[in-house]
Design a protein around this motif. Structure first.
Motif, PDB file in Angstrom:
ATOM      1  N   SER A  60      23.263  16.848 -14.046  1.00  0.00           N
ATOM      2  CA  SER A  60      23.405  16.297 -12.705  1.00  0.00           C
ATOM      3  C   SER A  60      24.661  15.429 -12.608  1.00  0.00           C
ATOM      4  CB  SER A  60      22.159  15.480 -12.360  1.00  0.00           C
ATOM      5  OG  SER A  60      22.251  14.950 -11.071  1.00  0.00           O
ATOM      6  N   VAL A  61      24.872  14.595 -13.605  1.00  0.00           N
ATOM      7  CA  VAL A  61      26.055  13.731 -13.637  1.00  0.00           C
ATOM      8  C   VAL A  61      27.321  14.580 -13.745  1.00  0.00           C
ATOM      9  CG1 VAL A  61      27.262  11.970 -15.004  1.00  0.00           C
ATOM     10  CG2 VAL A  61      24.816  11.742 -14.538  1.00  0.00           C
ATOM     11  N   ALA A  62      27.295  15.613 -14.578  1.00  0.00           N
ATOM     12  CA  ALA A  62      28.453  16.490 -14.736  1.00  0.00           C
ATOM     13  C   ALA A  62      28.773  17.200 -13.420  1.00  0.00           C
ATOM     14  CB  ALA A  62      28.199  17.507 -15.845  1.00  0.00           C
TER      15      ALA A  62
ATOM     16  N   GLY B 144      31.922  21.303  -0.524  1.00  0.00           N
ATOM     17  CA  GLY B 144      33.212  20.648  -0.346  1.00  0.00           C
ATOM     18  C   GLY B 144      33.254  19.605   0.743  1.00  0.00           C
ATOM     19  N   VAL B 145      32.112  19.096   1.174  1.00  0.00           N
ATOM     20  CA  VAL B 145      32.087  18.063   2.203  1.00  0.00           C
ATOM     21  C   VAL B 145      31.749  16.746   1.546  1.00  0.00           C
ATOM     22  CG1 VAL B 145      30.988  17.294   4.332  1.00  0.00           C
ATOM     23  CG2 VAL B 145      31.358  19.739   3.940  1.00  0.00           C
ATOM     24  N   ARG B 146      32.664  15.779   1.624  1.00  0.00           N
ATOM     25  CA  ARG B 146      32.456  14.484   0.993  1.00  0.00           C
ATOM     26  C   ARG B 146      31.290  13.767   1.653  1.00  0.00           C
ATOM     27  NH1 ARG B 146      34.745  11.491  -2.567  1.00  0.00           N
ATOM     28  NH2 ARG B 146      36.683  12.636  -2.664  1.00  0.00           N
ATOM     29  N   SER B 147      30.400  13.260   0.813  1.00  0.00           N
ATOM     30  CA  SER B 147      29.262  12.498   1.315  1.00  0.00           C
ATOM     31  C   SER B 147      29.745  11.135   1.794  1.00  0.00           C
ATOM     32  CB  SER B 147      28.219  12.304   0.208  1.00  0.00           C
ATOM     33  OG  SER B 147      27.756  13.557  -0.226  1.00  0.00           O
ATOM     34  N   PRO B 148      29.087  10.585   2.851  1.00  0.00           N
ATOM     35  CA  PRO B 148      29.517   9.277   3.362  1.00  0.00           C
ATOM     36  C   PRO B 148      29.250   8.166   2.376  1.00  0.00           C
ATOM     37  CG  PRO B 148      27.655  10.142   4.649  1.00  0.00           C
ATOM     38  CD  PRO B 148      28.004  11.143   3.612  1.00  0.00           C
TER      39      PRO B 148
ATOM     40  N   ARG C 250      22.574  23.151   1.754  1.00  0.00           N
ATOM     41  CA  ARG C 250      23.172  23.171   0.414  1.00  0.00           C
ATOM     42  C   ARG C 250      22.848  21.896  -0.351  1.00  0.00           C
ATOM     43  NH1 ARG C 250      27.221  25.836   3.419  1.00  0.00           N
ATOM     44  NH2 ARG C 250      28.353  23.882   3.762  1.00  0.00           N
ATOM     45  N   GLU C 251      22.891  20.756   0.329  1.00  0.00           N
ATOM     46  CA  GLU C 251      22.553  19.494  -0.325  1.00  0.00           C
ATOM     47  C   GLU C 251      21.100  19.493  -0.806  1.00  0.00           C
ATOM     48  OE1 GLU C 251      23.544  16.643   2.693  1.00  0.00           O
ATOM     49  OE2 GLU C 251      25.671  16.639   2.148  1.00  0.00           O
ATOM     50  N   ILE C 252      20.202  20.063  -0.024  1.00  0.00           N
ATOM     51  CA  ILE C 252      18.789  20.141  -0.422  1.00  0.00           C
ATOM     52  C   ILE C 252      18.642  20.987  -1.672  1.00  0.00           C
ATOM     53  CG2 ILE C 252      16.559  21.137   0.236  1.00  0.00           C
ATOM     54  CD1 ILE C 252      17.183  20.128   3.113  1.00  0.00           C
ATOM     55  N   VAL C 253      19.349  22.109  -1.731  1.00  0.00           N
ATOM     56  CA  VAL C 253      19.270  22.974  -2.921  1.00  0.00           C
ATOM     57  C   VAL C 253      19.772  22.227  -4.148  1.00  0.00           C
ATOM     58  CG1 VAL C 253      20.165  25.076  -4.011  1.00  0.00           C
ATOM     59  CG2 VAL C 253      19.344  25.147  -1.644  1.00  0.00           C
ATOM     60  N   VAL C 254      20.907  21.552  -4.028  1.00  0.00           N
ATOM     61  CA  VAL C 254      21.445  20.811  -5.174  1.00  0.00           C
ATOM     62  C   VAL C 254      20.488  19.693  -5.587  1.00  0.00           C
ATOM     63  CG1 VAL C 254      23.323  19.311  -5.970  1.00  0.00           C
ATOM     64  CG2 VAL C 254      23.846  21.414  -4.723  1.00  0.00           C
ATOM     65  N   ASP C 255      19.930  18.982  -4.623  1.00  0.00           N
ATOM     66  CA  ASP C 255      18.982  17.911  -4.960  1.00  0.00           C
ATOM     67  C   ASP C 255      17.729  18.473  -5.627  1.00  0.00           C
ATOM     68  OD1 ASP C 255      20.697  15.979  -4.007  1.00  0.00           O
ATOM     69  OD2 ASP C 255      19.670  15.753  -2.077  1.00  0.00           O
ATOM     70  N   ALA C 256      17.256  19.638  -5.192  1.00  0.00           N
ATOM     71  CA  ALA C 256      16.094  20.277  -5.829  1.00  0.00           C
ATOM     72  C   ALA C 256      16.441  20.676  -7.260  1.00  0.00           C
ATOM     73  CB  ALA C 256      15.644  21.486  -5.019  1.00  0.00           C
ATOM     74  N   TRP C 257      17.638  21.184  -7.455  1.00  0.00           N
ATOM     75  CA  TRP C 257      18.108  21.539  -8.809  1.00  0.00           C
ATOM     76  C   TRP C 257      18.127  20.305  -9.701  1.00  0.00           C
ATOM     77  CZ3 TRP C 257      22.991  19.876 -10.683  1.00  0.00           C
ATOM     78  CH2 TRP C 257      23.417  20.468 -11.878  1.00  0.00           C
ATOM     79  N   ARG C 258      18.561  19.181  -9.144  1.00  0.00           N
ATOM     80  CA  ARG C 258      18.608  17.931  -9.913  1.00  0.00           C
ATOM     81  C   ARG C 258      17.221  17.513 -10.417  1.00  0.00           C
ATOM     82  NH1 ARG C 258      23.519  15.210  -9.005  1.00  0.00           N
ATOM     83  NH2 ARG C 258      24.593  15.803  -7.102  1.00  0.00           N
TER      84      ARG C 258
ATOM     85  N   VAL D 291      30.756  14.936 -11.204  1.00  0.00           N
ATOM     86  CA  VAL D 291      32.143  14.792 -11.639  1.00  0.00           C
ATOM     87  C   VAL D 291      32.965  15.998 -11.196  1.00  0.00           C
ATOM     88  CG1 VAL D 291      33.650  14.714 -13.680  1.00  0.00           C
ATOM     89  CG2 VAL D 291      31.597  13.278 -13.567  1.00  0.00           C
ATOM     90  N   THR D 292      32.409  17.191 -11.324  1.00  0.00           N
ATOM     91  CA  THR D 292      33.148  18.407 -10.988  1.00  0.00           C
ATOM     92  C   THR D 292      33.107  18.748  -9.509  1.00  0.00           C
ATOM     93  OG1 THR D 292      31.252  19.822 -11.512  1.00  0.00           O
ATOM     94  CG2 THR D 292      32.849  19.400 -13.285  1.00  0.00           C
ATOM     95  N   HIS D 293      32.202  18.129  -8.756  1.00  0.00           N
ATOM     96  CA  HIS D 293      32.072  18.374  -7.309  1.00  0.00           C
ATOM     97  C   HIS D 293      32.041  17.044  -6.557  1.00  0.00           C
ATOM     98  CE1 HIS D 293      30.508  22.057  -9.137  1.00  0.00           C
ATOM     99  NE2 HIS D 293      30.916  22.666  -8.038  1.00  0.00           N
ATOM    100  N   PRO D 294      33.122  16.280  -6.601  1.00  0.00           N
ATOM    101  CA  PRO D 294      33.103  14.948  -5.970  1.00  0.00           C
ATOM    102  C   PRO D 294      32.892  14.992  -4.459  1.00  0.00           C
ATOM    103  CG  PRO D 294      35.338  15.546  -6.582  1.00  0.00           C
ATOM    104  CD  PRO D 294      34.418  16.589  -7.167  1.00  0.00           C
ATOM    105  N   ASP D 295      33.172  16.112  -3.838  1.00  0.00           N
ATOM    106  CA  ASP D 295      32.973  16.231  -2.393  1.00  0.00           C
ATOM    107  C   ASP D 295      31.603  16.791  -2.039  1.00  0.00           C
ATOM    108  OD1 ASP D 295      35.480  15.224  -1.900  1.00  0.00           O
ATOM    109  OD2 ASP D 295      36.414  17.195  -1.877  1.00  0.00           O
ATOM    110  N   GLY D 296      30.745  16.965  -3.032  1.00  0.00           N
ATOM    111  CA  GLY D 296      29.395  17.477  -2.789  1.00  0.00           C
ATOM    112  C   GLY D 296      29.373  18.984  -2.670  1.00  0.00           C
TER     113      GLY D 296
END
Length: 124
Positions: A107-109, A120-124, A91-99, A112-117
């Motif tokens: 990307s910034v928005a 729903g898993v908070r990034s370290p 999922r992180e790869i898909v979001v990063d590709a979208w970015r 803000v709306t998905h602070p846990d990534g």
């Protein structure tokens, strides 16, 4: 082990993104730009990735990531074995590709709306 079902919803949930099937292959697009595409058997996920960083990615985890065919090296693209990824990483790869393909303000928005990534898993 990630499966296509782990990332398929993102293709429609991410802003300006939509899914299409082209010659039987699922692809995620923003406008006409493809940022994720799956192999016909859905075992390999190709995704947008900065050209200048892809060699390091492939070298770091060659059993997971590989370069596209020589004819596609001109594109900002990398392939991943979907089964070698965990669902959160996929999922992180898909979001990063979208970015890679959307304006920075989207990307910034998203952050803000998905602070846990993604997922729903908070990034370290």
């Amino acid at each position: 082990m990630a499966r296509i079902e782990d990332v398929r919803p993102l293709g429609a949930e991410l802003e300006r993104s939509y899914t299409v099937y082209v010659r039987g292959r699922l692809k995620f697009r923003v406008g006409q730009i493809v940022y994720v595409a799956f192999s016909p058997d859905e075992s390999v996920m190709g995704f947008a990735f900065p050209k200048e960083e892809r060699a390091a990615l492939v070298l770091s985890r060659g059993h997971v990531f590989h370069l596209p065919a020589a004819s596609d090296m001109r594109f900002h693209w990398v392939h991943a074995e979907l089964a070698a990824l965990d669902p959160t990483e996929a999922r992180e790869i898909v979001v990063d590709a979208w970015r890679v393909v959307v304006p920075r303000k989207l990307s910034v928005a998203y952050d803000v709306t998905h602070p846990d990534g993604p997922g729903g898993v908070r990034s370290p």
